[in-house]
Motif scaffolding. Structure first.
Motif, PDB file in Angstrom:
ATOM      1  N   ASN A  12       0.805  -1.220   0.000  1.00 50.82           N
ATOM      2  CA  ASN A  12       0.000   0.000   0.000  1.00 50.82           C
ATOM      3  C   ASN A  12       0.840   1.274   0.000  1.00 50.82           C
ATOM      4  O   ASN A  12       0.351   2.329   0.378  1.00 50.82           O
ATOM      5  CB  ASN A  12      -0.963   0.008   1.183  1.00 50.82           C
ATOM      6  N   ALA A  13       2.082   1.188  -0.451  1.00 53.63           N
ATOM      7  CA  ALA A  13       2.917   2.393  -0.489  1.00 53.63           C
ATOM      8  C   ALA A  13       2.315   3.435  -1.421  1.00 53.63           C
ATOM      9  O   ALA A  13       2.341   4.627  -1.127  1.00 53.63           O
ATOM     10  CB  ALA A  13       4.339   2.050  -0.915  1.00 53.63           C
ATOM     11  N   ASN A  14       1.752   2.975  -2.533  1.00 60.34           N
ATOM     12  CA  ASN A  14       1.051   3.874  -3.451  1.00 60.34           C
ATOM     13  C   ASN A  14      -0.445   3.673  -3.201  1.00 60.34           C
ATOM     14  O   ASN A  14      -1.102   2.881  -3.879  1.00 60.34           O
ATOM     15  CB  ASN A  14       1.433   3.551  -4.899  1.00 60.34           C
ATOM     16  N   ARG A  15      -0.967   4.361  -2.223  1.00 57.21           N
ATOM     17  CA  ARG A  15      -2.360   4.137  -1.799  1.00 57.21           C
ATOM     18  C   ARG A  15      -3.355   4.428  -2.913  1.00 57.21           C
ATOM     19  O   ARG A  15      -4.382   3.764  -3.025  1.00 57.21           O
ATOM     20  CB  ARG A  15      -2.664   4.962  -0.551  1.00 57.21           C
ATOM     21  N   GLY A  16      -3.060   5.413  -3.751  1.00 55.01           N
ATOM     22  CA  GLY A  16      -3.950   5.718  -4.862  1.00 55.01           C
ATOM     23  C   GLY A  16      -4.094   4.532  -5.798  1.00 55.01           C
ATOM     24  O   GLY A  16      -5.197   4.205  -6.252  1.00 55.01           O
ATOM     25  N   ARG A  17      -2.987   3.857  -6.074  1.00 50.06           N
ATOM     26  CA  ARG A  17      -3.017   2.681  -6.956  1.00 50.06           C
ATOM     27  C   ARG A  17      -3.833   1.560  -6.323  1.00 50.06           C
ATOM     28  O   ARG A  17      -4.654   0.930  -6.974  1.00 50.06           O
ATOM     29  CB  ARG A  17      -1.601   2.204  -7.258  1.00 50.06           C
ATOM     30  N   VAL A  18      -3.612   1.323  -5.041  1.00 50.05           N
ATOM     31  CA  VAL A  18      -4.363   0.277  -4.339  1.00 50.05           C
ATOM     32  C   VAL A  18      -5.857   0.591  -4.381  1.00 50.05           C
ATOM     33  O   VAL A  18      -6.673  -0.291  -4.650  1.00 50.05           O
ATOM     34  CB  VAL A  18      -3.872   0.125  -2.872  1.00 50.05           C
ATOM     35  N   LYS A  19      -6.213   1.845  -4.165  1.00 55.63           N
ATOM     36  CA  LYS A  19      -7.624   2.234  -4.197  1.00 55.63           C
ATOM     37  C   LYS A  19      -8.222   2.013  -5.583  1.00 55.63           C
ATOM     38  O   LYS A  19      -9.356   1.539  -5.707  1.00 55.63           O
ATOM     39  CB  LYS A  19      -7.790   3.693  -3.777  1.00 55.63           C
ATOM     40  N   ARG A  20      -7.471   2.339  -6.634  1.00 50.63           N
ATOM     41  CA  ARG A  20      -7.970   2.135  -7.998  1.00 50.63           C
ATOM     42  C   ARG A  20      -8.160   0.651  -8.295  1.00 50.63           C
ATOM     43  O   ARG A  20      -9.169   0.247  -8.879  1.00 50.63           O
ATOM     44  CB  ARG A  20      -7.028   2.781  -9.019  1.00 50.63           C
ATOM     45  N   ILE A  21      -7.209  -0.171  -7.874  1.00 45.60           N
ATOM     46  CA  ILE A  21      -7.315  -1.616  -8.103  1.00 45.60           C
ATOM     47  C   ILE A  21      -8.517  -2.179  -7.355  1.00 45.60           C
ATOM     48  O   ILE A  21      -9.325  -2.922  -7.920  1.00 45.60           O
ATOM     49  CB  ILE A  21      -6.014  -2.335  -7.688  1.00 45.60           C
ATOM     50  N   LEU A  22      -8.658  -1.831  -6.083  1.00 41.19           N
ATOM     51  CA  LEU A  22      -9.771  -2.357  -5.298  1.00 41.19           C
ATOM     52  C   LEU A  22     -11.112  -1.850  -5.807  1.00 41.19           C
ATOM     53  O   LEU A  22     -12.091  -2.602  -5.835  1.00 41.19           O
ATOM     54  CB  LEU A  22      -9.580  -2.005  -3.821  1.00 41.19           C
ATOM     55  N   SER A  23     -11.162  -0.596  -6.223  1.00 39.96           N
ATOM     56  CA  SER A  23     -12.410  -0.057  -6.787  1.00 39.96           C
ATOM     57  C   SER A  23     -12.792  -0.802  -8.056  1.00 39.96           C
ATOM     58  O   SER A  23     -13.971  -1.108  -8.275  1.00 39.96           O
ATOM     59  CB  SER A  23     -12.258   1.434  -7.087  1.00 39.96           C
ATOM     60  N   ARG A  24     -11.808  -1.118  -8.876  1.00 39.28           N
ATOM     61  CA  ARG A  24     -12.085  -1.867 -10.105  1.00 39.28           C
ATOM     62  C   ARG A  24     -12.556  -3.280  -9.787  1.00 39.28           C
ATOM     63  O   ARG A  24     -13.486  -3.790 -10.413  1.00 39.28           O
ATOM     64  CB  ARG A  24     -10.858  -1.894 -10.992  1.00 39.28           C
ATOM     65  N   ILE A  25     -11.928  -3.920  -8.820  1.00 36.78           N
ATOM     66  CA  ILE A  25     -12.353  -5.265  -8.405  1.00 36.78           C
ATOM     67  C   ILE A  25     -13.817  -5.231  -7.969  1.00 36.78           C
ATOM     68  O   ILE A  25     -14.613  -6.086  -8.353  1.00 36.78           O
ATOM     69  CB  ILE A  25     -11.443  -5.795  -7.274  1.00 36.78           C
ATOM     70  N   LEU A  26     -14.175  -4.224  -7.180  1.00 41.30           N
ATOM     71  CA  LEU A  26     -15.548  -4.108  -6.708  1.00 41.30           C
ATOM     72  C   LEU A  26     -16.514  -3.781  -7.845  1.00 41.30           C
ATOM     73  O   LEU A  26     -17.589  -4.365  -7.939  1.00 41.30           O
ATOM     74  CB  LEU A  26     -15.641  -3.059  -5.602  1.00 41.30           C
ATOM     75  N   SER A  27     -16.126  -2.869  -8.724  1.00 37.49           N
ATOM     76  CA  SER A  27     -17.033  -2.473  -9.811  1.00 37.49           C
ATOM     77  C   SER A  27     -17.244  -3.601 -10.818  1.00 37.49           C
ATOM     78  O   SER A  27     -18.305  -3.699 -11.425  1.00 37.49           O
ATOM     79  CB  SER A  27     -16.521  -1.215 -10.514  1.00 37.49           C
ATOM     80  N   GLU A  28     -16.235  -4.450 -11.002  1.00 42.06           N
ATOM     81  CA  GLU A  28     -16.363  -5.585 -11.924  1.00 42.06           C
ATOM     82  C   GLU A  28     -17.020  -6.786 -11.261  1.00 42.06           C
ATOM     83  O   GLU A  28     -17.251  -7.797 -11.915  1.00 42.06           O
ATOM     84  CB  GLU A  28     -14.994  -5.975 -12.490  1.00 42.06           C
ATOM     85  N   GLY A  29     -17.273  -6.690  -9.969  1.00 43.02           N
ATOM     86  CA  GLY A  29     -17.926  -7.788  -9.269  1.00 43.02           C
ATOM     87  C   GLY A  29     -17.056  -9.030  -9.141  1.00 43.02           C
ATOM     88  O   GLY A  29     -17.568 -10.149  -9.105  1.00 43.02           O
ATOM     89  N   VAL A  30     -15.750  -8.826  -9.065  1.00 45.51           N
ATOM     90  CA  VAL A  30     -14.833  -9.963  -8.909  1.00 45.51           C
ATOM     91  C   VAL A  30     -15.124 -10.621  -7.568  1.00 45.51           C
ATOM     92  O   VAL A  30     -15.167  -9.956  -6.531  1.00 45.51           O
ATOM     93  CB  VAL A  30     -13.359  -9.504  -8.988  1.00 45.51           C
ATOM     94  N   ASN A  31     -15.346 -11.922  -7.586  1.00 42.95           N
ATOM     95  CA  ASN A  31     -15.662 -12.676  -6.378  1.00 42.95           C
ATOM     96  C   ASN A  31     -14.360 -13.019  -5.652  1.00 42.95           C
ATOM     97  O   ASN A  31     -13.828 -14.111  -5.790  1.00 42.95           O
ATOM     98  CB  ASN A  31     -16.455 -13.934  -6.729  1.00 42.95           C
ATOM     99  N   MET A  32     -13.867 -12.051  -4.896  1.00 42.65           N
ATOM    100  CA  MET A  32     -12.592 -12.234  -4.196  1.00 42.65           C
ATOM    101  C   MET A  32     -12.743 -13.207  -3.036  1.00 42.65           C
ATOM    102  O   MET A  32     -13.689 -13.089  -2.257  1.00 42.65           O
ATOM    103  CB  MET A  32     -12.097 -10.900  -3.633  1.00 42.65           C
TER     104      MET A  32
END
Length: 83
Positions: A27-47
């Motif tokens: 999480n050093a680049n928090r913006g990147r982590v937020k974008r990745i997690l937001s995309r996972i959620l928006s795509e409905g990836v079943n994590m």
């Protein structure tokens, strides 16, 4: 970012087991982590449940922590190497 999400989806498809992000600076680049997690959620990836090593500064970003929890993060591991 897209490559990271595609790799996560591939990994889930191969074996639906908990995932551990064993990167000391996950999480050093928090913006990147937020974008990745937001995309996972928006795509409905079943994590599956997942875990990550995080920098202690993550505690200063409650929005990121909430996003991690919504995306299925179960635990974070913080290393203290010096006091």
């Amino acid at each position: 970012m897209a490559a990271a999400v595609e790799l996560i989806k591939y990994t889930i498809g191969v074996k639906h087991r908990p995932i551990f992000f064993g990167d000391d600076i996950f999480n050093a680049n928090r913006g990147r982590v937020k974008r990745i997690l937001s995309r996972i959620l928006s795509e409905g990836v079943n994590m599956p449940r997942w875990f990550a090593q995080c920098r202690v500064e993550s505690a200063c970003d409650p929005d990121m922590l909430k996003l991690m929890a919504r995306a299925g993060c179960s635990y974070v591991f913080i290393g203290l190497e010096s006091v």
